[in-house]
Design a protein around this motif. Structure first.
Motif, PDB file in Angstrom:
ATOM      1  N   MET A 695       0.762  -1.260   0.000  1.00 45.19           N
ATOM      2  CA  MET A 695       0.000   0.000   0.000  1.00 45.19           C
ATOM      3  C   MET A 695       0.785   1.298   0.000  1.00 45.19           C
ATOM      4  O   MET A 695       0.258   2.325  -0.384  1.00 45.19           O
ATOM      5  CB  MET A 695      -0.989   0.011   1.164  1.00 45.19           C
ATOM      6  N   LEU A 774      -4.772  -1.944  -4.855  1.00 42.48           N
ATOM      7  CA  LEU A 774      -5.988  -2.476  -5.474  1.00 42.48           C
ATOM      8  C   LEU A 774      -5.948  -2.342  -6.992  1.00 42.48           C
ATOM      9  O   LEU A 774      -6.231  -3.286  -7.731  1.00 42.48           O
ATOM     10  CB  LEU A 774      -7.219  -1.707  -4.957  1.00 42.48           C
ATOM     11  N   GLU A 775      -5.589  -1.150  -7.447  1.00 45.20           N
ATOM     12  CA  GLU A 775      -5.619  -0.870  -8.876  1.00 45.20           C
ATOM     13  C   GLU A 775      -4.574  -1.674  -9.627  1.00 45.20           C
ATOM     14  O   GLU A 775      -4.804  -2.137 -10.741  1.00 45.20           O
ATOM     15  CB  GLU A 775      -5.412   0.633  -9.132  1.00 45.20           C
ATOM     16  N   LYS A 778      -5.786  -5.282  -9.907  1.00 48.49           N
ATOM     17  CA  LYS A 778      -6.987  -5.437 -10.718  1.00 48.49           C
ATOM     18  C   LYS A 778      -6.765  -5.041 -12.176  1.00 48.49           C
ATOM     19  O   LYS A 778      -7.255  -5.693 -13.087  1.00 48.49           O
ATOM     20  CB  LYS A 778      -8.097  -4.573 -10.089  1.00 48.49           C
ATOM     21  N   THR A 779      -6.051  -3.954 -12.387  1.00 45.45           N
ATOM     22  CA  THR A 779      -5.934  -3.446 -13.758  1.00 45.45           C
ATOM     23  C   THR A 779      -4.527  -3.621 -14.324  1.00 45.45           C
ATOM     24  O   THR A 779      -4.305  -3.379 -15.506  1.00 45.45           O
ATOM     25  CB  THR A 779      -6.273  -1.936 -13.832  1.00 45.45           C
ATOM     26  N   LEU A 783      -3.059   3.667 -10.891  1.00 43.45           N
ATOM     27  CA  LEU A 783      -4.007   4.765 -11.142  1.00 43.45           C
ATOM     28  C   LEU A 783      -3.898   5.756  -9.995  1.00 43.45           C
ATOM     29  O   LEU A 783      -3.853   5.374  -8.838  1.00 43.45           O
ATOM     30  CB  LEU A 783      -5.448   4.230 -11.214  1.00 43.45           C
ATOM     31  N   TYR A 784      -3.837   7.015 -10.306  1.00 43.35           N
ATOM     32  CA  TYR A 784      -3.689   8.036  -9.275  1.00 43.35           C
ATOM     33  C   TYR A 784      -4.788   9.070  -9.343  1.00 43.35           C
ATOM     34  O   TYR A 784      -5.222   9.446 -10.411  1.00 43.35           O
ATOM     35  CB  TYR A 784      -2.403   8.836  -9.454  1.00 43.35           C
ATOM     36  N   GLN A 785      -5.113   9.569  -8.164  1.00 44.90           N
ATOM     37  CA  GLN A 785      -5.918  10.773  -8.120  1.00 44.90           C
ATOM     38  C   GLN A 785      -4.950  11.935  -7.907  1.00 44.90           C
ATOM     39  O   GLN A 785      -4.198  11.947  -6.944  1.00 44.90           O
ATOM     40  CB  GLN A 785      -6.900  10.714  -6.961  1.00 44.90           C
TER      41      GLN A 785
ATOM     42  N   ARG B 190      -8.804   0.387   1.246  1.00 50.37           N
ATOM     43  CA  ARG B 190      -7.421   0.063   0.864  1.00 50.37           C
ATOM     44  C   ARG B 190      -6.730  -0.749   1.939  1.00 50.37           C
ATOM     45  O   ARG B 190      -5.775  -1.442   1.686  1.00 50.37           O
ATOM     46  CB  ARG B 190      -6.629   1.343   0.617  1.00 50.37           C
ATOM     47  N   TRP B 265     -10.724   9.021 -12.819  1.00 47.49           N
ATOM     48  CA  TRP B 265      -9.435   8.320 -12.711  1.00 47.49           C
ATOM     49  C   TRP B 265      -9.606   6.896 -12.213  1.00 47.49           C
ATOM     50  O   TRP B 265      -8.854   5.998 -12.570  1.00 47.49           O
ATOM     51  CB  TRP B 265      -8.464   9.100 -11.812  1.00 47.49           C
ATOM     52  N   PHE B 268     -11.696   2.784 -14.290  1.00 51.19           N
ATOM     53  CA  PHE B 268     -11.191   1.532 -14.866  1.00 51.19           C
ATOM     54  C   PHE B 268     -10.933   0.476 -13.800  1.00 51.19           C
ATOM     55  O   PHE B 268     -10.846  -0.704 -14.086  1.00 51.19           O
ATOM     56  CB  PHE B 268      -9.925   1.798 -15.699  1.00 51.19           C
ATOM     57  N   TYR B 269     -10.811   0.936 -12.582  1.00 55.70           N
ATOM     58  CA  TYR B 269     -10.727  -0.007 -11.481  1.00 55.70           C
ATOM     59  C   TYR B 269     -12.106  -0.332 -10.919  1.00 55.70           C
ATOM     60  O   TYR B 269     -12.513  -1.486 -10.816  1.00 55.70           O
ATOM     61  CB  TYR B 269      -9.835   0.553 -10.355  1.00 55.70           C
TER      62      TYR B 269
END
Lengths: 788, 286
Positions: A695, A774-775, A778-779, A783-785, B190, B265, B268-269
């Motif tokens: 994490m 997680l991202e 899964k992907t 992925l970011y904010q 998370r 953003w 896609f997840y």
């Protein structure tokens, strides 16, 4: 078992400072205060990179309650500093290199006035483009962060062994992979706090704070203040965590506070908020690692070509040392005849990176241990088999040409113990058989079609192994010596201090146990002195898991000097032969021939009355090591430790969430001194390593940190890491006290790699980027904010 | 420099209402403060018009959980801890219990309140989706007046409810459900402790042989505010339960989220993850 030969060493003993810490009595840097103390707030700019055109403090100076405003003009000595290279301004004056830079300090007793004045300082900055992507830092047309260097290269370590082309020609299988790891935050619970206090003697300053390395701090402050080292006393308060993180940051803060202290003539404190701490402190280096490996059909490693790039951020800091450890250990604990490694650290405008527990090893272990599992898969071998074939054995030769002969090479012992305790082989095969067929692709369509749904449980179990070897202490980084001072009082009570400092790891207890074992007393009889640079000789930094080994040996040496003097007195007193032997245990000294005995306290009283010196300085200088910088060859460290960890995970294939269910950790750290403390190191190290694995990530965009507090920068909680099963293999080392070696960093460096291998075992799919959030799971992407 | 506020603490309802009547537009109510204190520390812009912080945490009449007739009333200032240990909540509203037991940490649950969760109205507010499937109403008080409205009517947009400046949320009214609902609450964070939901949902399902008699579901952290999807629920009544049906439902929910939030953003997840998770939960219920 071994415990019977020792009366103190190897026992489970609670730390001497435990009671004060859990009851809140321990005094941390922010708990103490001084009459007339001023608070200082630091002015930063919002620009990550630019030329400073003007600094206007005129309005801020007029705020009632503000005593002084400090800028670079007030610095008496060096305004450019650093732990290795001098490239970091104490106060920025011509240029802003990164968002951590401080331009000035506002000082006053009234915190609100100080805050108000801070907003009134006007800094005019001409913005420069920003270099944030470190993978482009060495491009021909790259923006130069420190143009005087003509390049963004901080350092480059080559290692050349054998013939790499020949090695690949002899290989049956060659795979090439790229791994990346993120910057992470130390996340010590206590944010930085420092107070500089003037002395009545001219140009003398006492500095109190959460300082990891008092002697490094002293050197930097003395250079900035242009005073002799002896004029600066660094007094270390209780440290609320460091993990390698309270070095440069604290040194800079101490220097700034001291400059302000000189000008205002009063004590000056800087105490960072959590947000300031995260923005300003250095991080773990992000690495991009390219590994090309050749192996024969029988599983014998033939060649390894390794290319590593590390983001050093705006300042060199510890980059030269961090990346040096990487070059030494980059192949992992495996014999490879042909190795060609390049490790480079580069400048960017990002938060600078430096020391953090692990120090250049967690990154490479993530790569090399992931790679070993992948190779095993290619060759239809088990992860254990490929490690057995290639792993270091007694008298193996390392990538740098060192023959591992002066200590027990226990890689196979730790792997055996860990795999047996976790039932690794059976579980590995069982979980592997459950891979779903479609597991290897990530869906790209948002709305799933019928056969993209999977029936049954989303939870997939996996088990993964990783192991490491690690050079103990500083190695060829530099001088490796430290001292210790012991002073026994006439009632048998003892003062003890060492040149290395308590960082929360339990050093005081370990050292007290070593002294107690030697003198036949109890750790309770020892008063461990407050760390103060004026009390003891410069023993180098408290880093590199060197304290127990190097510091502990110095403590033992000091205690033995005094012990010999007591023995000599008793020989005279009891009229014994010069060769008489004594046993010091359980508070008594017994002459082994006659059985004559005396209480230690009584012997000390006698010694005092006889004018015997009961104080001594112990010293330990590490054995010689060597390194040829041109080709990366030489005996890098004087001894090594070995560890193996096995992670068992449950991965939710639908959400990508990983539960670290169990970690079995087996470490050979030589003789364990304080078993309870050692277990604590494993529990803490594994938890930190798991955080790195699943994490933690400092998200940096355009050189700016996006997650500046613990609501957004996530570290594992007590419910995020399951059972940790710790085991020790204890092969005594010839150099360390009672055979002890190193443990602090090995516990952390392996965990993320073991988790990555466990996830691959669960999903039948491999990952190359940390963290496994997680991202990512899964992907297959990060992925970011990003904040606006 | 940190903004300064005046702080007003009330232990009785009447004076609190009077204060709000006068100063409501410039006041922000706190009941536990676990969201508000973070906003204050960050200097959040939504606090720009605020001058007064009004603490209602110790107004005792807002701290009860009781059943009267066919309604369970939960006071707005009940902490998540108090709700989690309530026997009434456990036996009648298990989905709510599952949700509140996993909010934040024990320290957070000891002070954070259900009223605060509603009024703050974060997209990820964990207690709201369970309340929505239980068809709850909220009682809003003002000087000399009160109104009782369905919870979903006051959920406007993130951090914005339809509670008037002079009103205080007093109670949540939960109609006692018949006990044969099958239920599920799922929260994904998370990490496992002290985590903010990446997505959450609550499901109630009543079946008759292999047919759906009634179904309700609500989602957290997926729409701009927690939301029931009644249109989809309605279409499902009396349909025969099958894996294909649940796949279709999951897709419809996902499509609805996509339609409302667009591609962000996290899309896609979140969208693929939600479909599989929701599908698995529905399969596990039947």
């Amino acid at each position: 078992m071994k415990n019977n030969i020792f009366s103190v060493v190897g026992k489970n003993l609670p730390r001497t400072d435990a009671y004060e810490k859990v009851t809140g009595r321990a005094q941390y840097a922010a708990d103490i205060s001084f009459p007339g103390m001023c608070f200082a707030a630091q002015k930063k700019t919002t620009v990550p990179h630019g030329i400073i055109k003007n600094i206007d403090i005129s309005q801020a100076e007029r705020v009632t309650g503000v005593e002084v405003i400090i800028t670079h003009k007030d610095v008496p000595g060096n305004n450019i500093s650093g732990v290795i290279k001098y490239d970091q301004p104490v106060f920025s004056f011509d240029k802003i290199y990164c968002p951590a830079d401080v331009v000035s300090l506002v000082v006053g007793e009234d915190k609100e006035a100080v805050q108000k004045a801070l907003t009134l300082i006007k800094i005019e900055v001409e913005e420069l483009p920003v270099l944030s992507d470190y993978t482009h830092a060495l491009d021909k047309d790259a923006l130069l962060i420190h143009p005087e260097n003509k390049s963004n290269l901080i350092n480059h370590y080559p290692l050349r062994k054998g013939n790499i082309e020949k090695g690949f020609q002899e290989s049956d299988v060659i795979i090439e992979r790229t791994y990346t790891t993120p910057a992470i935050e130390h996340a010590y619970i206590e944010p930085e706090c420092i107070t500089a206090v003037p002395d009545f003697r001219k140009d003398v300053y006492k500095i109190y704070g959460s300082v990891q390395n008092p002697f490094t701090c002293r050197r930097i402050v003395a250079q900035v203040m242009k005073v002799p080292l002896a004029n600066i006393h660094i007094i270390q308060n209780e440290l609320g965590g460091s993990f390698g993180g309270k070095d440069d940051t604290m040194d800079m803060l101490a220097a700034r506070a001291c400059v302000a202290c000189k000008k205002v003539g009063k004590p000056v404190r800087i105490h960072l908020s959590r947000e300031e701490s995260i923005i300003e402190s250095y991080k773990r280096h992000p690495y991009t690692m390219n590994y090309k490996v050749g192996v024969s059909n029988k599983g014998i490693l033939k060649a390894m070509k390794i290319d590593i790039l590390a983001d050093g951020g705006a300042y060199a800091s510890m980059s030269p040392f961090v990346t040096w450890r990487s070059v030494v250990q980059a192949t992992g604990p495996y014999e490879v005849k042909n190795v060609h490694t390049d490790v480079r650290a580069v400048y960017t405008n990002n938060p600078y990176t430096g020391a953090m527990r692990g120090f250049g090893s967690p990154q490479i272990i993530f790569a090399q241990e992931s790679l070993m599992d992948e190779l095993a898969d290619e060759l239809h071998m088990s992860p254990i088999e490929i490690r057995r074939i290639n792993g270091y054995k007694q008298d193996s030769e390392t990538a740098s040409g060192q023959i591992l002969s002066n200590h027990v090479v226990s890689l196979n012992q730790v792997i055996d113990k860990a795999t047996k305790e976790s039932d690794f082989e059976k579980k590995y095969e069982t979980y592997k058989a459950k891979y779903s067929v479609e597991g290897n692709s990530h869906s790209i369509n948002l709305i799933l079609n019928d056969n993209q749904f999977s029936a049954g449980s989303n939870i997939k179990e996996g088990i993964g192994l990783a192991c490491s070897f690690r050079g103990c202490s500083l190695g060829a980084e530099g001088v490796d010596a430290t001292g210790s001072l012991i002073s026994i009082q006439k009632d048998g009570s003892v003062y003890l201090i060492s040149g290395l400092a308590e960082n929360g790891q339990g050093l005081r207890m370990t050292f007290s146990m070593i002294a107690a074992e030697t003198l036949g007393i109890s750790p309770d009889d020892i008063y461990y002195l407050e760390q103060d640079t004026s009390r003891v000789a410069d023993g180098g930094p408290t880093v590199a898991s060197r304290s127990t080994l190097v510091g502990g040996e110095a403590v033992k040496n000091a205690a033995e000097i005094v012990k010999k003097r007591i023995e000599k007195m008793l020989i005279d007193e009891w009229e014994l032969s010069e060769r008489a032997t004594f046993k010091f245990a359980d508070h008594y000294i017994v002459h082994e021939g006659s059985g004559k005995k005396i209480a230690v306290s009584e012997a000390c009283d006698k010694a005092y009355l006889n004018g015997v010196n009961l104080s001594a300085y112990g010293w330990f200088k590490a054995p010689e090591v060597d390194w040829d910088e041109e080709i990366g060859q030489g005996p890098a460290y004087f001894t090594y430790v070995y560890g193996c960890q096995i992670a068992e995970v449950e991965v939710n294939a639908a959400s990508g969430k990983i539960l670290v269910k169990r970690v079995t950790a087996v470490h050979d750290a030589g003789q364990i001194i304080n078993r309870l403390g050692a277990l604590g190191q494993i529990y803490g190290g594994v938890s930190m390593g798991a955080g790195y694995g699943i994490m933690e990530e400092v998200i940096v965009k355009n050189a700016e940190i996006q997650n500046i507090n613990f609501d957004e920068y996530l570290i594992p909680t007590s419910v995020d890491v399951g059972e940790i099963r710790a085991f020790f293999v204890e092969n005594p080392d010839r150099f360390g006290p009672f055979g002890a070696k190193s443990l602090g960093e090995p516990t952390l460096e392996i965990t993320a790699a073991a988790i990555n291998n466990a996830v691959a075992n669960a999903l039948g799919k491999r990952f190359y980027h940390l963290p496994l959030d997680l991202e990512q799971i899964k992907t297959g992407k990060t992925l970011y904010q990003i904040k606006k | 420099m940190k903004k300064q506020y005046s702080f007003h603490k009330f232990t009785k309802l009447r004076p609190a209402l009077e204060f709000m009547n006068k100063n409501g537009a410039q006041s922000k109510i706190i009941a536990g403060g676990t969201d508000m204190l973070v906003d204050i520390r960050k200097g959040a812009s939504k606090l720009d018009p605020v001058k007064h912080i009004v603490d209602i945490h110790d107004i005792q009449e807002f701290r009860n959980i009781e059943i009267k007739g066919n309604v369970c009333r939960i006071g707005a200032c009940c902490t998540f801890k108090e709700i989690g240990i309530s026997e009434d909540v456990r036996s009648y509203f298990p989905v709510l219990k599952m949700a509140v037991d996993r909010i934040g940490s024990p320290q957070i649950r000891n002070v954070a309140t259900i009223g605060g969760n509603i009024c703050n109205l974060a997209a990820c507010a964990d207690s709201i989706a369970p309340l929505l499937v239980y068809d709850v109403q909220v009682r809003l008080c003002s000087v000399g007046d009160e109104r009782i409205v369905p919870l979903e009517n006051i959920l406007i947009k993130p951090y914005k409810t339809d509670i008037h400046p002079d009103e205080i949320l007093a109670e949540i009214h939960l109609p006692l459900p018949v006990k044969d609902w099958k239920y599920c609450f799922y929260k994904l964070g998370r990490r496992s402790g002290v985590s903010i939901s990446r997505l959450s949902y609550a499901i109630l399902l009543k079946t008759n042989k292999d047919k759906i008699e009634d179904i309700r579901f609500a989602f957290g952290a997926l729409f701009s505010v927690p939301q029931r999807l009644k249109d989809i629920e309605k279409e499902l009544k009396q349909q025969s339960i099958s894996a294909d049906l649940w796949k279709e439902v999951s897709r419809k929910v996902a499509q609805k989220i996509l339609d409302e939030t667009g591609v962000r953003w996290s899309t896609f997840y979140k969208i693929p993850a939600l479909q599989q998770l929701f599908y698995t939960s529905l399969m596990d219920l039947t």
